[in-house]
Structures are given as structure tokens and as C-alpha cells.
Design a protein around this motif. Structure first.
Motif, PDB file in Angstrom:
ATOM      1  N   LEU A  51       0.828  -1.206   0.000  1.00 25.07           N
ATOM      2  CA  LEU A  51       0.000   0.000   0.000  1.00 25.07           C
ATOM      3  C   LEU A  51       0.864   1.260   0.000  1.00 25.07           C
ATOM      4  CD1 LEU A  51      -2.837  -1.067   2.490  1.00 25.07           C
ATOM      5  CD2 LEU A  51      -2.901  -1.068  -0.006  1.00 25.07           C
ATOM      6  N   ALA A  52       2.007   1.184   0.683  1.00 21.89           N
ATOM      7  CA  ALA A  52       2.882   2.362   0.743  1.00 21.89           C
ATOM      8  C   ALA A  52       3.448   2.697  -0.631  1.00 21.89           C
ATOM      9  CB  ALA A  52       4.013   2.122   1.739  1.00 21.89           C
ATOM     10  N   ASN A  53       3.598   1.679  -1.478  1.00 21.78           N
ATOM     11  CA  ASN A  53       4.221   1.909  -2.780  1.00 21.78           C
ATOM     12  C   ASN A  53       3.236   1.945  -3.937  1.00 21.78           C
ATOM     13  OD1 ASN A  53       7.058   2.044  -2.037  1.00 21.78           O
ATOM     14  ND2 ASN A  53       6.705  -0.039  -1.304  1.00 21.78           N
ATOM     15  N   LEU A  54       1.973   2.050  -3.598  1.00 22.11           N
ATOM     16  CA  LEU A  54       0.947   2.046  -4.627  1.00 22.11           C
ATOM     17  C   LEU A  54       1.012   3.347  -5.448  1.00 22.11           C
ATOM     18  CD1 LEU A  54      -1.236  -0.005  -5.236  1.00 22.11           C
ATOM     19  CD2 LEU A  54      -2.787   1.297  -3.778  1.00 22.11           C
ATOM     20  N   SER A  55       0.993   3.209  -6.767  1.00 22.57           N
ATOM     21  CA  SER A  55       1.042   4.416  -7.594  1.00 22.57           C
ATOM     22  C   SER A  55      -0.301   5.150  -7.519  1.00 22.57           C
ATOM     23  CB  SER A  55       1.331   4.040  -9.050  1.00 22.57           C
ATOM     24  OG  SER A  55       0.219   3.376  -9.595  1.00 22.57           O
ATOM     25  N   ALA A  56      -0.243   6.450  -7.758  1.00 18.91           N
ATOM     26  CA  ALA A  56      -1.473   7.255  -7.716  1.00 18.91           C
ATOM     27  C   ALA A  56      -2.478   6.735  -8.737  1.00 18.91           C
ATOM     28  CB  ALA A  56      -1.144   8.718  -7.993  1.00 18.91           C
ATOM     29  N   LYS A  57      -1.939   6.261  -9.870  1.00 17.00           N
ATOM     30  CA  LYS A  57      -2.796   5.773 -10.941  1.00 17.00           C
ATOM     31  C   LYS A  57      -3.566   4.524 -10.490  1.00 17.00           C
ATOM     32  CE  LYS A  57      -2.369   4.018 -15.596  1.00 17.00           C
ATOM     33  NZ  LYS A  57      -1.371   3.119 -16.131  1.00 17.00           N
ATOM     34  N   ARG A  58      -2.832   3.597  -9.932  1.00 13.96           N
ATOM     35  CA  ARG A  58      -3.453   2.345  -9.491  1.00 13.96           C
ATOM     36  C   ARG A  58      -4.448   2.617  -8.361  1.00 13.96           C
ATOM     37  NH1 ARG A  58      -5.881  -1.770 -10.767  1.00 13.96           N
ATOM     38  NH2 ARG A  58      -5.676  -3.652  -9.525  1.00 13.96           N
ATOM     39  N   ASN A  59      -4.068   3.545  -7.496  1.00 13.40           N
ATOM     40  CA  ASN A  59      -4.932   3.937  -6.401  1.00 13.40           C
ATOM     41  C   ASN A  59      -6.289   4.414  -6.924  1.00 13.40           C
ATOM     42  OD1 ASN A  59      -5.727   4.739  -3.818  1.00 13.40           O
ATOM     43  ND2 ASN A  59      -3.630   5.370  -3.323  1.00 13.40           N
ATOM     44  N   LYS A  60      -6.229   5.227  -7.930  1.00 10.47           N
ATOM     45  CA  LYS A  60      -7.426   5.781  -8.542  1.00 10.47           C
ATOM     46  C   LYS A  60      -8.280   4.686  -9.182  1.00 10.47           C
ATOM     47  CE  LYS A  60      -7.813  10.346 -10.674  1.00 10.47           C
ATOM     48  NZ  LYS A  60      -6.968  11.253 -11.478  1.00 10.47           N
ATOM     49  N   GLN A  61      -7.572   3.817  -9.932  1.00 10.41           N
ATOM     50  CA  GLN A  61      -8.271   2.701 -10.588  1.00 10.41           C
ATOM     51  C   GLN A  61      -9.053   1.867  -9.579  1.00 10.41           C
ATOM     52  OE1 GLN A  61      -5.103   0.503 -12.325  1.00 10.41           O
ATOM     53  NE2 GLN A  61      -5.400   1.313 -14.389  1.00 10.41           N
ATOM     54  N   LEU A  62      -8.366   1.545  -8.480  1.00 12.46           N
ATOM     55  CA  LEU A  62      -8.992   0.689  -7.475  1.00 12.46           C
ATOM     56  C   LEU A  62     -10.188   1.385  -6.843  1.00 12.46           C
ATOM     57  CD1 LEU A  62      -5.797  -0.763  -5.764  1.00 12.46           C
ATOM     58  CD2 LEU A  62      -7.453  -2.055  -7.122  1.00 12.46           C
ATOM     59  N   ALA A  63     -10.011   2.661  -6.556  1.00 13.18           N
ATOM     60  CA  ALA A  63     -11.103   3.404  -5.917  1.00 13.18           C
ATOM     61  C   ALA A  63     -12.328   3.461  -6.824  1.00 13.18           C
ATOM     62  CB  ALA A  63     -10.625   4.802  -5.558  1.00 13.18           C
ATOM     63  N   ALA A  64     -12.096   3.339  -8.160  1.00 15.59           N
ATOM     64  CA  ALA A  64     -13.212   3.396  -9.106  1.00 15.59           C
ATOM     65  C   ALA A  64     -13.792   2.009  -9.397  1.00 15.59           C
ATOM     66  CB  ALA A  64     -12.745   4.047 -10.406  1.00 15.59           C
ATOM     67  N   ASP A  65     -13.149   0.980  -8.889  1.00 15.04           N
ATOM     68  CA  ASP A  65     -13.595  -0.395  -9.155  1.00 15.04           C
ATOM     69  C   ASP A  65     -14.631  -0.792  -8.099  1.00 15.04           C
ATOM     70  OD1 ASP A  65     -13.900  -3.148  -9.290  1.00 15.04           O
ATOM     71  OD2 ASP A  65     -11.791  -3.511  -9.796  1.00 15.04           O
ATOM     72  N   THR A  66     -15.904  -0.660  -8.477  1.00 15.06           N
ATOM     73  CA  THR A  66     -16.953  -0.827  -7.457  1.00 15.06           C
ATOM     74  C   THR A  66     -16.994  -2.234  -6.884  1.00 15.06           C
ATOM     75  OG1 THR A  66     -18.499  -1.150  -9.264  1.00 15.06           O
ATOM     76  CG2 THR A  66     -18.501   1.022  -8.209  1.00 15.06           C
ATOM     77  N   ASP A  67     -16.732  -3.230  -7.721  1.00 17.13           N
ATOM     78  CA  ASP A  67     -16.764  -4.599  -7.216  1.00 17.13           C
ATOM     79  C   ASP A  67     -15.640  -4.822  -6.201  1.00 17.13           C
ATOM     80  OD1 ASP A  67     -17.653  -7.409  -7.234  1.00 17.13           O
ATOM     81  OD2 ASP A  67     -15.637  -7.739  -8.061  1.00 17.13           O
ATOM     82  N   PHE A  68     -14.452  -4.336  -6.543  1.00 14.58           N
ATOM     83  CA  PHE A  68     -13.315  -4.449  -5.633  1.00 14.58           C
ATOM     84  C   PHE A  68     -13.628  -3.742  -4.310  1.00 14.58           C
ATOM     85  CE2 PHE A  68      -9.268  -2.773  -3.971  1.00 14.58           C
ATOM     86  CZ  PHE A  68      -8.555  -3.953  -3.824  1.00 14.58           C
ATOM     87  N   CYS A  69     -14.145  -2.536  -4.416  1.00 15.13           N
ATOM     88  CA  CYS A  69     -14.438  -1.760  -3.206  1.00 15.13           C
ATOM     89  C   CYS A  69     -15.490  -2.440  -2.331  1.00 15.13           C
ATOM     90  CB  CYS A  69     -14.901  -0.351  -3.571  1.00 15.13           C
ATOM     91  SG  CYS A  69     -13.582   0.605  -4.331  1.00 15.13           S
ATOM     92  N   ARG A  70     -16.471  -3.060  -2.988  1.00 13.03           N
ATOM     93  CA  ARG A  70     -17.497  -3.763  -2.231  1.00 13.03           C
ATOM     94  C   ARG A  70     -16.867  -4.914  -1.438  1.00 13.03           C
ATOM     95  NH1 ARG A  70     -19.742  -8.184  -3.002  1.00 13.03           N
ATOM     96  NH2 ARG A  70     -18.947  -8.442  -5.119  1.00 13.03           N
ATOM     97  N   ARG A  71     -15.972  -5.653  -2.107  1.00 14.32           N
ATOM     98  CA  ARG A  71     -15.346  -6.790  -1.423  1.00 14.32           C
ATOM     99  C   ARG A  71     -14.407  -6.336  -0.302  1.00 14.32           C
ATOM    100  NH1 ARG A  71     -12.256  -9.597  -5.177  1.00 14.32           N
ATOM    101  NH2 ARG A  71     -12.637  -8.015  -6.764  1.00 14.32           N
ATOM    102  N   VAL A  72     -13.753  -5.209  -0.526  1.00 13.87           N
ATOM    103  CA  VAL A  72     -12.897  -4.671   0.543  1.00 13.87           C
ATOM    104  C   VAL A  72     -13.749  -4.352   1.770  1.00 13.87           C
ATOM    105  CG1 VAL A  72     -11.509  -2.679   1.248  1.00 13.87           C
ATOM    106  CG2 VAL A  72     -11.100  -3.760  -0.967  1.00 13.87           C
TER     107      VAL A  72
END
Ligand SMILES: *Cc1c(COP(=O)(O)O)cnc(C)c1O
Length: 698
Positions: A51-72
Motif C-alpha cells: 500500500l505504501a508503494n501504490l502508484s497514484a494511478k493504481r490507487n485511482k483505478q482501485l477506488a473506481a472499481d466498485t466490485d473491488f471496493c465492495r469486497r474490501v
């Protein structure tokens, strides 16, 4: 990312990463893996670093991934529920006593991303804490944050073991510095011998449990003390005794400083035995008691587990070294130097004897145990002289056989499979035979297909290692695993005693066999390192290339892959040197079959030809080369006559029906007993509760 700025999905992930609970929850693990599988692999499955090394781009992608966010969010909710739920301990313990048990251990093997362990002792302590957490036991751990851990193993061109030390960065670990109520870092002032030393502590969350890790790498300390907590099991005798003073005396002072209500101590191996002396001194001072009375009280609230009959594991120190570091304790205890030294001697009057941590721990613990029935018998003989008036069967050492944390060691696919075929609450009731008896209902073909899948996964894992290559191993060959510390008594090279005979077994075209090895030899153990070299050279020989594999740098990660994929788990120590051994319990959960000397836990579990096999006899090894040769012949005979034929006897669908019967028996007979839930319940019922109860009356 800070821990609690929002309750968004990334904050939930961060929260999850700070408690090792995630490591035994397959859905949490796969969330982290999904973030970036390649990085996840490279950083040893460390979610904090990920998590400390997560790129801003990937961070954004994940935050927009509703299925991923639901499972989190769902996983995070389960985590919170786990922490809040009424526990087994709360439900099943009548009249819960006040107080906590302080569990002291030199190493904790919880996950590959926190490499502060060397082998079996640490893994056992890790599994103990995970089960203690699942069941809600009143426990707190005390250990050391080894900044460079144990060593990382490499193999050079000549086939020799090389040693490397990586430095851990606390910011990349799921630990937080222990602070005082005013928020500043807690600094523990210690006297070690003539020296004034400062230590700090880190808090590690393991589910509901906390482990406190001591650390002396502080600018205020002189260099030799900054380095004291660098490396596990390395350094000279002086370093070692100072580390043990830190763990035992420093650990107890830390509990006091934090005002934790610890009234009982569990010393997991003798390394922490100085703790008992510190506690006696404290009682004498606070309550104005005599040494005799105070030491009885400390003994009544101390549990000691001995873990090995091998002399090197039962540490002794030169009396001069002990006095140099514990003289002030002698004074506080009102003891002469000789009387202090006598506490660590088997025969107190033998001034020629070194100071042993095991006799010290035994004398100051009312409850003591070995880690298997056989080991307990051996320990009673070994230490009988500490109680010269007692008959052998009255030596106060009991038996609690080790177990493994099933959720940690069970492959997630196997776990799903058990969800399908066992009662839905099989995990909570894992120490009941009736739960596992249901394994017999599993169709042979389904279990076989699952096993083949896990075996392929192991083979892919091996092929991805640079040292093995893509042509390594054959999915159709009978696959034998051997992984453990390369201590000479474990005889890693026994199966190579007769190369021609082994060649016929391995390179049989119709019924091929292959071997996977892993394990480190201690940096100071030349004989153990010689065994590593011997095996590595075999893996490079023309006839065994691709059929005999050595995996470098044995870790929990490698262990997890091996135990879920092998057909057979080999264990061939010189009896009775293996106190328990736990590695063989892990494949058994997957239906892997043990082929083992009748040592450690195996005599309690083995039903020869039904759930595995034994090699050798039920007699102790004489230490001679002839006895080694006899065990080797027994090993070959069992492979040739029983194991290989059974494995390759297939029905029309290609399923080895007889083998599957053994696989099911292995699960049904081994899982309900050799799990760490059963183990910690025994520690609780026999030792923790009686001690806590009698302390809470005082
Ligand atoms: C289980 C395990 C051990 C314990 O092995 P034994 O030799 O059976 O005591 C050691 N190291 C690792 C990495 C393990 O997973």
C-alpha cells in the motif's frame, strides 16, 4: 496513507494491513494480491509495503472499481466482527479469572513478510497466537523485533550455502511503536550487566492478540547494544546472554511499565528464563518476602515448555558470563553467587557445571511440559536429576503435543472443498473427530482431482524459481517433500545413502518418483551446510536433474506451497531427537501422507499403511553409522514395496483408489488432533486457568 482519515476502501485496506488477521483469511489475502500480483510476489506478500508503494494511478483505478471496493468493505466488516464477536473463551469458561498470561518467545513465525523467525519454535509460537486469537484466550506475547531477522539463504556456483541479511524497515511492517500516555515513545531503562541500556517496544496485532516486540536499536545506546536486536541466533555467547536478559528481564519490566495485568508467565523454551529471577526479585522487594516464599509464588504462576532434547537447544552459559550479567540479581535475591549459579545447574552442588537455562526454568516453574508424548518421556529422563528424590514417573513434566493452525496452513482451495463436504462449522469445531469423520463421504475422484490441481500449483511454483527452471518435475511422478532446518540429526541426505538404489526408484519409467528439498543450515553449523551442498550437488547431477529439486531460502511461503502439493512428506531424524516436529501435520491436512521415523508426534498418529508409514523401529537410534544404514534400508524398502506400488495402482479412470483411502484416513485421523486449537485449549485447561485462578485469589 494514514490509518483512519476516511472509512473509504483504501482506508479499510490500510486498516486490514495493520493486523495479521488478514494472513489467515483467504479473501483478505486475495484482495491484496489483486492490487498488483507482481509487486505482491516481489515484496513477500507484505500489504503494508504494498500500500505504501501504490502508484497514484493504481490507487485511482482501485477506488473506481466498485466490485473491488465492495469486497474490501465486506472483508473489513468481517474483520471488525471477528474482533468484536463473543469468543469461545467467553462462552465456555465458567468463572473467568482476572489477569493475563504473558507468553515469552525468542522468535515468532507468523508470516513470511515478518521474518523474525528461524524454524519450528517460531512457527509454533505463531500458530499458538493465531489459535489463541480465534478462541479469545487471555494472552499477550513478548518477543524481539529482529531487525535483520534470521539469515536469507542463497546457493553459490559450487553448491554452497551463502548468507545474506536484509534489514527490516519498521515503517513497512504492521507494527506501531509503544507510547506513553502522553504520546511520546516509551523508553524502557534496563541494566544489562554493567551497562545502562534503553529499549523500546513495538506493538504487533495478531487478530485479537497483541505481541510486544523489544528493540534496542536506539541512538542512545552504545553500538554493541544497538546491534543486540539485529540477528536471531547469531553472535557470540555474550551477545546471546544479553539478548536473553533483554527478553526475560526486559520483557517483564515492559509488562510492568505498561501496567498490564499479567499474573502468569509462559516461557516458551528456556531463552526467557531470567524472567523468573526478575519476578522473584520484584516480589521480594514489593511484598517483603523471603527468597524461598517468593520463588514458590513465582513457580506457581509459571508455565515452561521445553522444546528439544538436543544439547545445543538447551542453552548453557559459562558461570562467569552469568555472574557478569546477573550479579545484581543475586544481590536483590539475597543469594550468594554460588547459590545463584546453583539454580541453573542440574546438580546444584556441582560447581564444575555450566549454567543451564532449562534447569533454571524448570526449578522456577510449577507447570512444565514437553511437546509430544515421546519427547516428554525423554525430557523426564533428561531432567530427572533436577528432582533427585523423585521417581521417573513423578518428574513434573507433562505432555502437550504440538499442533498447527489450520487456517494458516490449509490451501484456500482445500478450505473451500471442506466447506462443501464437512459440516459448515468445521473450522470452529476442528478439534472434534466427528467433524473430520465426514471426510469419508468425499468421492475419491473429486479429492484426487483437487489434489492433482494443488500438486500442479506446487510444480508451477517450483518451475518459477530461477534455480529449478521450467523443465523441473513431472506432474505424474510420485512427489516427496522434505523441508526443515538442516540440523544434522534430521539427516536430510539419508535418502541418498545408496545412490544406485535411489536411482532405480526415481528413474523408473513407469513409476517415476521425485524429491523436493528446502531448508537452511545455521550459519555456524558446518555439518548442516555440508548436507545442503550434498543435496544441491545431487540436484545438478545428470541422473537427478529435474527430479531432485532444492528450493533456496526456506520460508513460510515455501512451506505453504510444499505442504499443499506433495504426495508424501518425508521425515527421518535420529530417534528421539525430534521433540515434536509440526511440518508433517501440514500436508496431512491436505491428504499428504507422512513417511517418517517414529519420532516426535508421529508415534501418536501413525497407523502404518493406513494414514502414512513409519520407517525404522520404535527403538532409539544408537548414533552409529550402522543404525543410519538400517534406517535408510527401511526407507527404501517402504518406498519400493508399499508406497510406489500403492500410488501407481489405478482404476480405469486413473484414480489410485487405495492411495485415496489413505489420504482420507490421514485427514480424518490427523486433523482433529494435531491442530493448534486443541493445543491451546490444553494449555488453557491444564495450565493457564489453574495458575490464573490461584493468582487471582492472592
Ligand atoms: C512447519 C515449519 C517448521 C517446523 O518444521 P519441523 O522440522 O517439523 O519442526 C519450520 N519451518 C517452517 C518454515 C515451517 O513452516
Amino acid at each position: 496513507m494514514s490509518k483512519s482519515t476516511t472509512d473509504g476502501p483504501m482506508a479499510c485496506l490500510s486498516d486490514l494491513s495493520q493486523n495479521l488477521w488478514w494472513s489467515w483469511d483467504p479473501r483478505a489475502v486475495s484482495l491484496f494480491a489483486e492490487i498488483d500480483a507482481r509487486i505482491w510476489q516481489r515484496i513477500e506478500h507484505n500489504p503494508v509495503a504494498l500500500l505504501a508503494n501504490l502508484s497514484a494511478k493504481r490507487n485511482k483505478q482501485l477506488a473506481a472499481d466498485t466490485d473491488f471496493c465492495r469486497r474490501v468493505r465486506a472483508t473489513h466488516r468481517r474483520f471488525k466482527q471477528y474482533l468484536r464477536a463473543r469468543t469461545w473463551y467467553q462462552q465456555h469458561t465458567k468463572s473467568k479469572p482476572r489477569g493475563l498470561v504473558g507468553y515469552f518467545c525468542m522468535e515468532f513465525g507468523l508470516h513470511e513478510s515478518l521474518p523474525i523467525y528461524s524454524g519450528g519454535l517460531g512457527i509454533l509460537a505463531g500458530d499458538h497466537f493465531k489459535s489463541a486469537s480465534d478462541l479469545g484466550l487471555p494472552l499477550v506475547g513478548i518477543g524481539i523485533l529482529w531487525r535483520q531477522g534470521y539469515f536469507r539463504q542463497g546457493i553459490d556456483k559450487a553448491g554452497n550455502q551463502t548468507h545474506r541479511y536484509d534489514r527490516l524497515n519498521p515503517a513497512d511492517l504492521p507494527i506501531s511503536e509503544v507510547t506513553k500516555p502522553n504520546g511520546t515513545a516509551l523508553e524502557l531503562k534496563l541494566q544489562i550487566g554493567q551497562d545502562k541500556v534503553v529499549a523500546r517496544a513495538w506493538r504487533l496485532a495478531v487478530g485479537r492478540m497483541t505481541i510486544l516486540l523489544l528493540d534496542t536499536d536506539l541512538p542512545a545506546n552504545p553500538p554493541q547494544y544497538r546491534k543486540l536486536t539485529n540477528r536471531l541466533y547469531s553472535g557470540d555467547r555474550q551477545t546471546r546472554i544479553r539478548q536473553e536478559v533483554l527478553l526475560g528481564v526486559g520483557g517483564w519490566k515492559l509488562l510492568r511499565e505498561l501496567k498490564l495485568p499479567v499474573s502468569v508467565c509462559h516461557l516458551n523454551e528456556g531463552h526467557a528464563a531470567f524472567c523468573s529471577l526478575e519476578r522473584v526479585a520484584e516480589l521480594m522487594k514489593d511484598r517483603d518476602l523471603s527468597f524461598t516464599v517468593a520463588s514458590k509464588r513465582v513457580a506457581a504462576s509459571t508455565v515452561f515448555t521445553t522444546h528439544t532434547p538436543v544439547p545445543a537447544g538447551n542453552e548453557t552459559f559459562d558461570p562467569k558470563l552469568v555472574l557478569a550479567h546477573m550479579k545484581s540479581h543475586a544481590r536483590q535475591l539475597g543469594l550468594t553467587n554460588d547459590a545463584l549459579l546453583a539454580l541453573g545447574r542440574i546438580d546444584p552442588s556441582d560447581t564444575g557445571e555450566d549454567f543451564g537455562m532449562t534447569p533454571l526454568a524448570l526449578r522456577l516453574a510449577k507447570k512444565a511440559n514437553g511437546v509430544s508424548e515421546l519427547h516428554t518421556e525423554v525430557s523426564r529422563k533428561m531432567w530427572q536429576a533436577v528432582w533427585p528424590k523423585r521417581a521417573l514417573d513423578r518428574v513434573p513434566i507433562g505432555a502437550i503435543t504440538n499442533g498447527v493452525h489450520i487456517r494458516t496452513w490449509l490451501h484456500p482451495t482445500m478450505s473451500d472443498f471442506f466447506d462443501e463436504w464437512l459440516p459448515s462449522d468445521w473450522d470452529a469445531k476442528q478439534d472434534r473427530e466427528s467433524v473430520w469423520a465426514k471426510v469419508k463421504n468425499i468421492p475419491a475422484k473429486a479429492l484426487w482431482e483437487l489434489h492433482c490441481k494443488l500438486k500442479l500449483e506446487l510444480i508451477d511454483f517450483v518451475r518459477a524459481q530461477p534455480s529449478s527452471g521450467s523443465r523441473a518435475l513431472d506432474p505424474n511422478a510420485l512427489t516427496i517433500g522434505f523441508a526443515r532446518r538442516f540440523a544434522p540429526y534430521k539427516r536430510a541426505a539419508l535418502i541418498f545413502s545408496d545412490i544406485e538404489r535411489l536411482n532405480r526408484i526415481i528413474n523408473n519409467t513407469r513409476r517415476p518418483v521425485q524429491l523436493i528439498f528446502a531448508g537452511k543450515a545455521h550459519p555456524a553449523d558446518a555439518d548442516g551446510q555440508e548436507l545442503v551442498t550434498q543435496i544441491v550437488r545431487q540436484t545438478r547431477s545428470r541422473r537427478f536433474k529435474t527430479r531432485v529439486i532444492f528450493l533456496e531460502d526456506y520460508t513460510i511461503d515455501i512451506a505453504r506451497h510444499m505442504v499443499s502439493g506433495v504426495d508424501v512428506w518425508l521425515n527421518n531424524p535420529r530417534r528421539p531427537h525430534e521433540a515434536s516436529g509440526t511440518s508433517g501435520m501440514k500436508p496431512a491436512l491436505h491428504g499428504g501422507l507422512n513417511l517418517s521415523i517414529l519420532d516426535g508426534w508421529w508415534p501418536e498418529a501413525c497407523k502404518h499403511g493406513k494414514n502414512g508409514w513409519f520407517i525404522g523401529t520404535n527403538k532409539d537410534h544408537s548414533g552409529s553409522a550402522a543404525a543410519d544404514a538400517r534406517d535408510a534400508r527401511s526407507l527404501y524398502r517402504c518406498l519400493e514395496r508399499e508406497i510406489v506400488p500403492l500410488y501407481f495402482e489405478r482404476n480405469r479412470q486413473g484414480v489410485p483408489i487405495g492411495w485415496l483411502r489413505c489420504m482420507k484416513n490421514a485427514i480424518a485421523t490427523i486433523a482433529p488432533t494435531f491442530n493448534s486449537h486443541r493445543m491451546v485449549k490444553q494449555y488453557l485447561g491444564r495450565y493457564y486457568l489453574p495458575c490464573l485462578r490461584s493468582e487471582s485469589k492472592k
